[in-house]
Scaffold this motif. Structure first.
Motif, PDB file in Angstrom:
ATOM      1  N   VAL A  86       3.095   7.090  -1.066  1.00 48.57           N
ATOM      2  CA  VAL A  86       3.282   6.013  -2.042  1.00 48.57           C
ATOM      3  C   VAL A  86       4.087   4.879  -1.413  1.00 48.57           C
ATOM      4  CG1 VAL A  86       4.173   5.405  -4.319  1.00 48.57           C
ATOM      5  CG2 VAL A  86       3.175   7.666  -3.941  1.00 48.57           C
ATOM      6  N   LYS A  87       5.147   5.242  -0.710  1.00 48.22           N
ATOM      7  CA  LYS A  87       5.976   4.230  -0.054  1.00 48.22           C
ATOM      8  C   LYS A  87       5.178   3.451   0.987  1.00 48.22           C
ATOM      9  CE  LYS A  87      10.375   4.980   0.894  1.00 48.22           C
ATOM     10  NZ  LYS A  87      11.660   5.395   1.540  1.00 48.22           N
ATOM     11  N   LEU A  88       4.230   4.139   1.629  1.00 47.24           N
ATOM     12  CA  LEU A  88       3.447   3.507   2.693  1.00 47.24           C
ATOM     13  C   LEU A  88       2.192   2.807   2.176  1.00 47.24           C
ATOM     14  CD1 LEU A  88       3.723   6.403   5.294  1.00 47.24           C
ATOM     15  CD2 LEU A  88       4.986   4.247   5.313  1.00 47.24           C
ATOM     16  N   ARG A  97       0.322  -2.935  -0.620  1.00 49.13           N
ATOM     17  CA  ARG A  97      -0.790  -3.709  -1.171  1.00 49.13           C
ATOM     18  C   ARG A  97      -1.160  -4.880  -0.267  1.00 49.13           C
ATOM     19  NH1 ARG A  97       0.791  -4.225  -7.617  1.00 49.13           N
ATOM     20  NH2 ARG A  97       0.669  -1.987  -8.112  1.00 49.13           N
ATOM     21  N   GLU A  98      -2.437  -5.175  -0.261  1.00 49.50           N
ATOM     22  CA  GLU A  98      -2.919  -6.292   0.544  1.00 49.50           C
ATOM     23  C   GLU A  98      -2.246  -7.588   0.091  1.00 49.50           C
ATOM     24  OE1 GLU A  98      -7.205  -8.272   1.847  1.00 49.50           O
ATOM     25  OE2 GLU A  98      -7.145  -6.356   0.780  1.00 49.50           O
ATOM     26  N   GLY A  99      -1.791  -8.357   1.051  1.00 51.58           N
ATOM     27  CA  GLY A  99      -1.107  -9.605   0.737  1.00 51.58           C
ATOM     28  C   GLY A  99       0.401  -9.484   0.705  1.00 51.58           C
ATOM     29  N   LYS A 110       1.473   1.988  13.933  1.00 48.69           N
ATOM     30  CA  LYS A 110       0.008   1.869  13.967  1.00 48.69           C
ATOM     31  C   LYS A 110      -0.567   1.832  12.553  1.00 48.69           C
ATOM     32  CE  LYS A 110      -4.185   4.057  15.800  1.00 48.69           C
ATOM     33  NZ  LYS A 110      -4.734   5.121  16.687  1.00 48.69           N
ATOM     34  N   ALA A 111      -0.069   2.711  11.698  1.00 49.98           N
ATOM     35  CA  ALA A 111      -0.603   2.797  10.335  1.00 49.98           C
ATOM     36  C   ALA A 111      -0.339   1.530   9.533  1.00 49.98           C
ATOM     37  CB  ALA A 111      -0.005   4.001   9.616  1.00 49.98           C
ATOM     38  N   LEU A 112       0.817   0.907   9.779  1.00 52.46           N
ATOM     39  CA  LEU A 112       1.230  -0.257   8.989  1.00 52.46           C
ATOM     40  C   LEU A 112       1.032  -1.582   9.726  1.00 52.46           C
ATOM     41  CD1 LEU A 112       4.554   1.268   7.608  1.00 52.46           C
ATOM     42  CD2 LEU A 112       2.408   0.991   6.354  1.00 52.46           C
ATOM     43  N   LEU A 116      10.698  -3.104   0.142  1.00 51.12           N
ATOM     44  CA  LEU A 116       9.430  -3.796   0.376  1.00 51.12           C
ATOM     45  C   LEU A 116       9.447  -5.210  -0.210  1.00 51.12           C
ATOM     46  CD1 LEU A 116       6.665  -3.453   1.665  1.00 51.12           C
ATOM     47  CD2 LEU A 116       5.826  -2.507  -0.490  1.00 51.12           C
ATOM     48  N   ASP A 117      10.292  -5.436  -1.221  1.00 52.62           N
ATOM     49  CA  ASP A 117      10.397  -6.772  -1.808  1.00 52.62           C
ATOM     50  C   ASP A 117      10.944  -7.792  -0.815  1.00 52.62           C
ATOM     51  OD1 ASP A 117       9.459  -5.824  -4.256  1.00 52.62           O
ATOM     52  OD2 ASP A 117      11.467  -5.322  -4.962  1.00 52.62           O
TER      53      ASP A 117
END
Length: 442
Positions: free
Chosen positions: A147-149, A152-154, A194-196, A259-260
């Motif tokens: 969930v943390k990872l 959302r696009e943008g 790599k994932a992010l 993330l904000d």
């Protein structure tokens, strides 16, 4: 000058008495009690039944929703009961009870996998594997990692911060893991890069772990985009908001997430679990636990199977010493007292603290003298004395308006209060009521 967060904080005695103790492997328990709610969010849904044979690593409870996590069997054996068992919260929770098969070699053969640096999975496959393997935050919050990872696009994301602070007194599980699995942790970091699609990572480690700082600087020497930040020793620097502020100078909104401000934070234990999941398809069925206390015969750090009764760990360090007053799940600041030693180790169990009468005793609670110390040390800029009074008087709407839900429950206020007022106890109680009231409105 070493970095730190600017608002509040304290310096309790560190008592890191197991810092030099290498991680030992606990014997496999005869019975494991595996709770289905070992994470923030919806409990997992049981997919086995009584008398079922299970293999080590098999899913025994599937994620119950978006914010949930898979639960796997830590042993090969037989499901004997689906029962309500008291967990570390003090409440009865649904557990899957499994009797270990003493004849199954998989229970007793622990292979030390060689370092694997090539990352073969693609970003979407990495995130799916993390979901499948039931990885959650191992720093205490147990937030499902997928969930943390799930960015959302943008969304702007430019930093990954690795939390190697472990500022809670007594606990050394993360410290030892960093010393013994540094190379694997760095590969785990590169997996998330790599994932992010990230290029910038900072590993935050407090300056009382100079050996870990030195080791990681050596391991990352040839790695692009990864750096180590040595931090001033101050509690509660391991809090996400405090760590982001200390390292990057970014202020996470009171009711917001890292993330904000373009950051994701992961604990070193979580990163190692991700490494094992991606490189070896290993689900989260064990973790490092510090078992400690000033009067214990042999306080130690252990690799422990999820579901192991805490009494097994206590026996391993020589039993409860005479005069033991309290057992704590976690550390002395944020940990919670355990009612009995049948409580199982869960994904969120970072330590078991054994304390005696002298250390456990609280002074007699007296009237607030309006000294302001609790306000001065609060890392969230709250007024703990006010929040306690509002909770005590049942004024929960007012407590909510005064941002009680932003309290990170670090306990700094209770620690410094000269009147020995149970500030954190009442604030926790108030938060629970406010949460229920807010849920009922939706």
């Amino acid at each position: 000058m070493l970095k730190t967060f600017p608002k509040g904080g304290i310096h309790p005695p560190e008592n890191k008495i197991t810092a030099e103790k290498g991680i030992k492997r606990m014997a496999v328990p005869k019975v494991v009690n595996v709770p289905i709610a070992q994470h923030i969010g919806i409990p997992a849904e049981i997919v086995v039944d009584r008398k079922d044979k299970v293999v080590k690593g098999q899913i025994i409870a599937k994620s119950g929703g978006f914010v949930s996590s898979n639960i796997h069997s830590p042993v090969a054996g037989t499901v004997t009961k689906l029962d309500l068992i008291i967990d570390s919260s003090g409440y009865k929770k649904q557990c899957i009870v499994i009797r270990t098969d003493a004849k199954d070699p998989s229970n007793f053969e622990e292979v030390e996998n060689p370092l694997k640096t090539d990352i073969e999975l693609e970003p979407k496959e990495i995130l799916q594997r993390i979901t499948d393997c039931g990885i959650v935050g191992l720093g205490g919050a147990t937030f499902p990692s997928q969930v943390k990872l799930n960015v959302r696009e943008g969304t702007t994301l430019d930093y990954l911060i690795i939390n190697g602070v472990e500022c809670e007194p007594y606990l050394t599980a993360d410290h030892r893991l960093m010393l013994e699995k540094a190379e694997e942790i760095v590969v785990g970091i590169k997996i998330l890069m790599k994932a992010l699609h990230l290029k910038k990572v900072v590993i935050g480690i407090e300056n009382n772990k100079k050996d870990a700082i030195s080791l990681f600087k050596k391991v990352i020497k040839k790695e692009d985009g990864i750096q180590v930040a040595a931090l001033q020793v101050k509690y509660p620097q391991g809090g996400e908001k405090q760590l982001v502020r200390a390292i990057l100078g970014r202020e996470v909104p009171k009711n917001g997430l890292p993330l904000d401000v373009g950051v994701i934070v992961h604990n070193v234990g979580t990163i190692f679990a991700i490494y094992q999941a991606i490189q070896y398809d290993k689900p989260l069925i064990e973790r490092v636990v510090t078992v400690t206390g000033k009067k214990l015969q042999n306080p130690s750090n252990f690799w422990v199977k999820i579901g192991t009764p805490i009494k097994d760990l206590i026996a391993e360090v020589g039993g409860l010493p005479e005069g033991t007053r309290k057992l704590v799940n976690g550390g002395p600041m944020m940990g919670k007292a355990i009612k009995n030693t049948d409580v199982p180790v869960t994904k969120g169990t970072s330590g078991i603290l054994v304390i005696d009468e002298e250390e456990a005793s609280r002074g007699e609670a007296k009237n607030c003298i309006r000294c302001g110390q609790c306000v001065f040390v609060c890392p969230m800029g709250l007024e703990p004395h006010l929040l306690m009074n509002l909770s005590e008087k049942g004024m929960y709407d007012k407590a909510s308006a005064e941002d009680i839900m932003t309290c990170i429950e670090c306990g700094s206020c209770s620690y410094v209060c000269p009147s020995h007022r149970p500030l954190l106890d009442y604030i926790r109680f108030g938060k629970n009521i406010v949460k229920k009231l807010e849920t009922s409105k939706n």
